[in-house]
Design a protein around this motif. Structure first.
Motif, PDB file in Angstrom:
ATOM      1  N   GLN A   2       0.826  -1.197   0.000  1.00 15.82           N
ATOM      2  CA  GLN A   2       0.000   0.000   0.000  1.00 15.82           C
ATOM      3  C   GLN A   2       0.866   1.253   0.000  1.00 15.82           C
ATOM      4  O   GLN A   2       1.991   1.240   0.464  1.00 15.82           O
ATOM      5  CB  GLN A   2      -0.890  -0.014   1.241  1.00 15.82           C
ATOM      6  CG  GLN A   2      -2.110   0.834   1.118  1.00 15.82           C
ATOM      7  CD  GLN A   2      -3.097   0.557   2.243  1.00 15.82           C
ATOM      8  OE1 GLN A   2      -2.963  -0.397   2.980  1.00 15.82           O
ATOM      9  NE2 GLN A   2      -4.090   1.400   2.370  1.00 15.82           N
ATOM     10  N   GLU A   8       0.495   8.321  -2.215  1.00 18.92           N
ATOM     11  CA  GLU A   8      -0.689   8.214  -3.075  1.00 18.92           C
ATOM     12  C   GLU A   8      -0.962   9.531  -3.800  1.00 18.92           C
ATOM     13  O   GLU A   8      -1.298   9.527  -4.987  1.00 18.92           O
ATOM     14  CB  GLU A   8      -1.898   7.803  -2.235  1.00 18.92           C
ATOM     15  CG  GLU A   8      -3.053   7.305  -3.062  1.00 18.92           C
ATOM     16  CD  GLU A   8      -4.162   6.731  -2.212  1.00 18.92           C
ATOM     17  OE1 GLU A   8      -5.190   7.414  -2.056  1.00 18.92           O
ATOM     18  OE2 GLU A   8      -4.003   5.604  -1.698  1.00 18.92           O
ATOM     19  N   PHE A  51       5.996   0.489  -7.276  1.00 23.03           N
ATOM     20  CA  PHE A  51       4.942   1.290  -7.890  1.00 23.03           C
ATOM     21  C   PHE A  51       5.442   2.168  -9.027  1.00 23.03           C
ATOM     22  O   PHE A  51       4.677   2.512  -9.916  1.00 23.03           O
ATOM     23  CB  PHE A  51       4.257   2.172  -6.838  1.00 23.03           C
ATOM     24  CG  PHE A  51       3.310   1.413  -5.959  1.00 23.03           C
ATOM     25  CD1 PHE A  51       2.021   1.146  -6.366  1.00 23.03           C
ATOM     26  CD2 PHE A  51       3.725   0.952  -4.717  1.00 23.03           C
ATOM     27  CE1 PHE A  51       1.146   0.442  -5.559  1.00 23.03           C
ATOM     28  CE2 PHE A  51       2.858   0.246  -3.901  1.00 23.03           C
ATOM     29  CZ  PHE A  51       1.568  -0.015  -4.322  1.00 23.03           C
ATOM     30  N   ILE A  67       2.173   0.457 -12.051  1.00 23.44           N
ATOM     31  CA  ILE A  67       0.865  -0.115 -11.778  1.00 23.44           C
ATOM     32  C   ILE A  67      -0.194   0.866 -12.258  1.00 23.44           C
ATOM     33  O   ILE A  67      -0.017   2.083 -12.151  1.00 23.44           O
ATOM     34  CB  ILE A  67       0.692  -0.445 -10.270  1.00 23.44           C
ATOM     35  CG1 ILE A  67      -0.622  -1.146 -10.014  1.00 23.44           C
ATOM     36  CG2 ILE A  67       0.819   0.801  -9.418  1.00 23.44           C
ATOM     37  CD1 ILE A  67      -0.748  -1.726  -8.610  1.00 23.44           C
ATOM     38  N   LYS A  69      -3.706   2.877 -12.284  1.00 19.14           N
ATOM     39  CA  LYS A  69      -4.550   3.480 -11.245  1.00 19.14           C
ATOM     40  C   LYS A  69      -5.738   2.570 -10.926  1.00 19.14           C
ATOM     41  O   LYS A  69      -6.046   2.320  -9.764  1.00 19.14           O
ATOM     42  CB  LYS A  69      -5.035   4.854 -11.727  1.00 19.14           C
ATOM     43  CG  LYS A  69      -5.868   5.608 -10.726  1.00 19.14           C
ATOM     44  CD  LYS A  69      -6.237   6.978 -11.289  1.00 19.14           C
ATOM     45  CE  LYS A  69      -7.021   7.785 -10.292  1.00 19.14           C
ATOM     46  NZ  LYS A  69      -7.317   9.132 -10.786  1.00 19.14           N
ATOM     47  N   TYR A  72      -4.720  -0.424  -8.816  1.00 18.08           N
ATOM     48  CA  TYR A  72      -4.398  -0.062  -7.439  1.00 18.08           C
ATOM     49  C   TYR A  72      -5.674   0.155  -6.626  1.00 18.08           C
ATOM     50  O   TYR A  72      -5.841  -0.386  -5.539  1.00 18.08           O
ATOM     51  CB  TYR A  72      -3.528   1.197  -7.398  1.00 18.08           C
ATOM     52  CG  TYR A  72      -3.251   1.674  -5.989  1.00 18.08           C
ATOM     53  CD1 TYR A  72      -2.378   0.975  -5.158  1.00 18.08           C
ATOM     54  CD2 TYR A  72      -3.888   2.795  -5.467  1.00 18.08           C
ATOM     55  CE1 TYR A  72      -2.121   1.396  -3.859  1.00 18.08           C
ATOM     56  CE2 TYR A  72      -3.639   3.217  -4.165  1.00 18.08           C
ATOM     57  CZ  TYR A  72      -2.762   2.508  -3.375  1.00 18.08           C
ATOM     58  OH  TYR A  72      -2.527   2.916  -2.079  1.00 18.08           O
ATOM     59  N   LYS A  75      -7.723  -3.000  -5.935  1.00 17.79           N
ATOM     60  CA  LYS A  75      -7.123  -3.774  -4.846  1.00 17.79           C
ATOM     61  C   LYS A  75      -7.444  -3.140  -3.487  1.00 17.79           C
ATOM     62  O   LYS A  75      -7.740  -3.837  -2.520  1.00 17.79           O
ATOM     63  CB  LYS A  75      -5.610  -3.854  -5.055  1.00 17.79           C
ATOM     64  CG  LYS A  75      -4.913  -4.826  -4.167  1.00 17.79           C
ATOM     65  CD  LYS A  75      -3.457  -4.961  -4.582  1.00 17.79           C
ATOM     66  CE  LYS A  75      -2.741  -5.952  -3.693  1.00 17.79           C
ATOM     67  NZ  LYS A  75      -1.344  -6.094  -4.015  1.00 17.79           N
ATOM     68  N   GLN A  76      -7.406  -1.799  -3.414  1.00 20.89           N
ATOM     69  CA  GLN A  76      -7.709  -1.103  -2.168  1.00 20.89           C
ATOM     70  C   GLN A  76      -9.168  -1.311  -1.750  1.00 20.89           C
ATOM     71  O   GLN A  76      -9.456  -1.587  -0.586  1.00 20.89           O
ATOM     72  CB  GLN A  76      -7.406   0.396  -2.290  1.00 20.89           C
ATOM     73  CG  GLN A  76      -5.962   0.728  -2.530  1.00 20.89           C
ATOM     74  CD  GLN A  76      -5.026   0.082  -1.527  1.00 20.89           C
ATOM     75  OE1 GLN A  76      -5.194   0.209  -0.335  1.00 20.89           O
ATOM     76  NE2 GLN A  76      -4.047  -0.643  -2.022  1.00 20.89           N
TER      77      GLN A  76
END
Length: 122
Positions: A2, A8, A51, A67, A69, A72, A75-76
């Motif tokens: 993460q 982020e 990343f 990766i 968007k 990502y 997955k979150q």
């Protein structure tokens, strides 16, 4: 793996620009602009996490995401459903629709999206 909140935010800029030098990322950052040392540290951490990567251009590095968007955030969201809603998507959907104060129009649009996905699964 993460990203931290700061990573982020930087990753959002990189996804938008697709490829960027550190100066481009600093210029695109909101005020107050981060120090170049801070951005360099974040980029190094993001590289270590897999990343981002870069190509050397003279004395500068042009960074690019490794990766997507969509991948990502998918997955979150799936991780959030698993950890906060005991892997119960109906519980997540109930919470999402009730707690986000969606308008009737937004709920109808959501229903159309879900109906479309159901048709694809047949």
């Amino acid at each position: 793996m993460q990203l931290s909140k700061a990573e982020e935010q930087l990753m959002q800029l990189l996804w938008k620009q697709k490829r960027a030098f550190m100066k481009d990322l600093i210029d695109a950052s909101p005020e107050p602009k981060p120090a170049s040392t801070t951005v360099a540290t974040l980029l190094k951490r993001m590289q270590d996490k897999g990343f981002v990567d870069y190509v050397q251009e003279g004395r500068s590095r042009e960074y690019f995401p490794l990766i997507k968007k969509k991948d990502y955030f998918s997955k979150q969201v799936n991780g959030m459903i698993k950890s906060f809603f005991n892997d119960d998507t109906a519980q997540f959907a109930s919470f999402f629709t009730q707690e986000t104060n969606l308008s009737k129009k937004e709920l109808e649009e959501l229903r159309m999206i879900i109906d479309s996905e159901i048709k694809k699964k047949k």
